[in-house]
Design an enzyme around this catalytic site. Structure first.
Site, PDB file in Angstrom:
ATOM      1  N   ASP A 327      84.135  30.245 -46.623  1.00  0.00           N
ATOM      2  CA  ASP A 327      83.172  29.142 -46.524  1.00  0.00           C
ATOM      3  C   ASP A 327      83.110  28.648 -45.080  1.00  0.00           C
ATOM      4  O   ASP A 327      83.134  27.446 -44.814  1.00  0.00           O
ATOM      5  CB  ASP A 327      83.570  28.009 -47.473  1.00  0.00           C
ATOM      6  CG  ASP A 327      82.432  27.006 -47.690  1.00  0.00           C
ATOM      7  OD1 ASP A 327      81.288  27.313 -47.296  1.00  0.00           O
ATOM      8  OD2 ASP A 327      82.689  25.917 -48.233  1.00  0.00           O
ATOM      9  N   ARG A 331      79.943  22.731 -40.894  1.00  0.00           N
ATOM     10  CA  ARG A 331      80.390  21.550 -41.665  1.00  0.00           C
ATOM     11  C   ARG A 331      81.887  21.620 -41.963  1.00  0.00           C
ATOM     12  O   ARG A 331      82.514  20.601 -42.258  1.00  0.00           O
ATOM     13  CB  ARG A 331      79.591  21.425 -42.974  1.00  0.00           C
ATOM     14  CG  ARG A 331      79.812  22.582 -43.919  1.00  0.00           C
ATOM     15  CD  ARG A 331      79.010  22.541 -45.213  1.00  0.00           C
ATOM     16  NE  ARG A 331      79.182  23.783 -45.948  1.00  0.00           N
ATOM     17  CZ  ARG A 331      78.463  24.875 -45.738  1.00  0.00           C
ATOM     18  NH1 ARG A 331      77.497  24.864 -44.843  1.00  0.00           N
ATOM     19  NH2 ARG A 331      78.693  25.984 -46.416  1.00  0.00           N
ATOM     20  N   ASN A 332      82.448  22.831 -41.928  1.00  0.00           N
ATOM     21  CA  ASN A 332      83.876  23.015 -42.211  1.00  0.00           C
ATOM     22  C   ASN A 332      84.704  23.275 -40.963  1.00  0.00           C
ATOM     23  O   ASN A 332      85.806  23.810 -41.028  1.00  0.00           O
ATOM     24  CB  ASN A 332      84.069  24.162 -43.219  1.00  0.00           C
ATOM     25  CG  ASN A 332      83.589  23.774 -44.603  1.00  0.00           C
ATOM     26  OD1 ASN A 332      83.577  22.587 -44.941  1.00  0.00           O
ATOM     27  ND2 ASN A 332      83.167  24.741 -45.392  1.00  0.00           N
ATOM     28  N   ASP A 345      88.992  22.962 -44.390  1.00  0.00           N
ATOM     29  CA  ASP A 345      88.515  23.248 -45.747  1.00  0.00           C
ATOM     30  C   ASP A 345      88.873  24.648 -46.224  1.00  0.00           C
ATOM     31  O   ASP A 345      88.041  25.543 -46.267  1.00  0.00           O
ATOM     32  CB  ASP A 345      87.001  23.016 -45.863  1.00  0.00           C
ATOM     33  CG  ASP A 345      86.738  21.587 -46.294  1.00  0.00           C
ATOM     34  OD1 ASP A 345      87.283  20.698 -45.628  1.00  0.00           O
ATOM     35  OD2 ASP A 345      86.045  21.364 -47.285  1.00  0.00           O
TER      36      ASP A 345
END
Length: 465
Positions: A327, A331-332, A345
């Site tokens: 992922d 955003r991570n 994350d």
């Protein structure tokens, strides 16, 4: 005489078992207190976590940094044990006392021989959606119906709980509306207590030393708060749902194995009203927002390359551990106070696996073979890294602008690739295209990507000087 004693006290032989060869960066847990340190020594208490900075000239001594106070000083290795990584173990449970759907008579037979305070929790067969707390007292087993009402749990319609972990924690401290305090969990066969394992390995932290501050984020699984743990600024992810907390135990287990300057560092876990995951605080938030709110007037191409390289080094480390992130996206990736980008994350992180997985996939960042066959590898992470590079060099724009997820799936499969971002160095766009090779075998590894980015960084830095 006392000064002479002090000098010679450094030279005492330590037990052979304590003659460790710890490298810088190794984390250790104190086996005892050192409340009255000698000059140059570090003050610590039993259970504190310390990081080795350097070997000392004095036998059995190391220079170490206290993980919570940040203080540095000498420590005696015989007073420490190395902090262990948790094994990825499916039998590790936050609720070892939860037995699922069993009948009342089965519960009674499991709570034998009878012992005051012995307990288990089961699903209610008569009232689906509710639970039953079964407690042994005075040779009998008492069954308390746990009602699920307005997303909370209650036994007496007065005291409400977020989840079963919260409830058991409460009744282990006071009996209130039940016959006795809960003292001994009856473990379901084949489970291990996560609390016990976290405690033994030095990852379980103390709720009384945590101060919670403002909420700084909210995800699908829970909220993230700013906090302070023993004087250190931290981020606290709180997961209240039992089932989700259990699945996040996997993330925590993975994070205990990882120590790298470009991965967000796990400080430990607190079990209180669910699961609290405590990490270092990354004050500048996620990379996507960081770039969007600053833009071209504030951040130049060398700084963009710096972020790209940070992430690449973190991913190269994961690759060396045979771990797949699955992922990877802006955003991570979080940005620290001193503007270092770190991968975070690890909720989906798994050992490099060709096994199908039914997790919800972030379509715009996911490699074609992963979307099609749900197969993941380091090379599918490389594809995501190419998308992340595009995000970085567009200052945080959403990939595949104005395209629906269905269109993205179809067009990428047909060979469509995003165009170069405005003012993106040609060599960096070439790297993106390499990351987006249809055949995973033709994509470079993270070490090769790092080399190419370092070359570009040198070229850009020299051009500016």
């Amino acid at each position: 005489a006392s000064r002479k004693q002090q000098r010679t006290s450094w030279l005492f032989d330590c037990p052979s078992s304590a003659q460790m060869n710890w490298a810088a960066g190794v984390q250790c847990v104190a086996k005892c207190d050192n409340r009255k340190p000698k000059p140059g020594e570090l003050l610590y208490h039993k259970g504190d976590v310390l990081t080795i900075v350097d070997a000392s000239m004095r036998k059995c001594f190391y220079t170490a940094r206290h993980n919570t106070t940040g203080a540095e000083g000498l420590i005696n290795s015989s007073n420490l044990r190395e902090r262990e990584a948790l094994r990825v173990d499916p039998s590790l449970s936050l609720m070892p006392w939860f037995h699922g759907k069993i009948s009342g008579p089965e519960a009674v037979s499991k709570l034998q021989p009878a012992e005051d305070g012995l307990f288990l929790v089961r699903e209610s067969i008569r009232h689906p959606g509710d639970y039953v707390l079964c407690v042994s007292f005075s040779g009998e087993v008492i069954h308390y119906r746990v009602i699920y009402q307005n997303n909370k749990l209650t036994i007496n319609l007065k005291q409400y709980f977020y989840n079963l972990i919260d409830m058991i924690e409460f009744y282990s401290r006071c009996k209130e509306s039940i016959v006795t305090t809960l003292t001994k969990p009856k473990k379901k066969q084949g489970t291990k207590s996560a609390e016990l394992e976290l405690s033994k390995t030095g990852w379980l932290l103390d709720i009384t030393k945590l101060t919670l501050g403002e909420q700084i984020g909210e995800g699908e699984f829970g909220a993230v708060y700013r906090g302070e743990y023993m004087g250190q600024k931290v981020a606290v992810k709180i997961i209240k749902c039992d089932v989700t907390a259990q699945s996040f135990l996997q993330e925590t287990t993975v994070m205990t194995k990882l120590q790298h300057k470009n991965l967000v560092r796990l400080l430990g876990v607190i079990l209180h009203k669910g699961l609290h995951i405590i990490t270092e605080l990354m004050t500048k938030g996620n990379l996507g927002n960081f770039l969007r709110t600053r833009g071209r007037s504030v951040i130049n191409s060398v700084q963009l390359l710096h972020f790209a390289l940070n992430v690449c080094e973190g991913m190269e480390y994961l690759e060396s551990k045979k771990l797949v992130h699955r992922d990877l996206a802006a955003r991570n990736v979080l940005v620290s106070d001193d503007s270092v980008a770190k991968v975070s994350d690890f909720g989906l992180t798994k050992v490099d696996s060709k096994e199908p997985d039914k997790a919800k996939l972030p379509v715009k960042w996911t490699a074609p073979e992963s979307l099609k066959k749900e197969k993941f590898s380091t090379k599918s992470d490389v594809w995501s890294y190419g998308i992340l590079l595009w995000e970085i060099f567009t200052y945080g724009r959403q990939p595949y602008p104005k395209m629906s997820l269905k269109e993205v799936k179809e067009k990428v499969e047909e060979g469509y690739r995003m165009e170069s971002p405005e003012s993106c160095p040609p060599n960096v766009y070439s790297l993106m295209r390499l990351c987006w090779e249809q055949d995973p075998r033709r994509r470079p590894g993270f070490s090769k990507l790092r080399e190419k980015l370092e070359q570009e960084m040198r070229f850009r830095s020299e051009a500016r000087s």
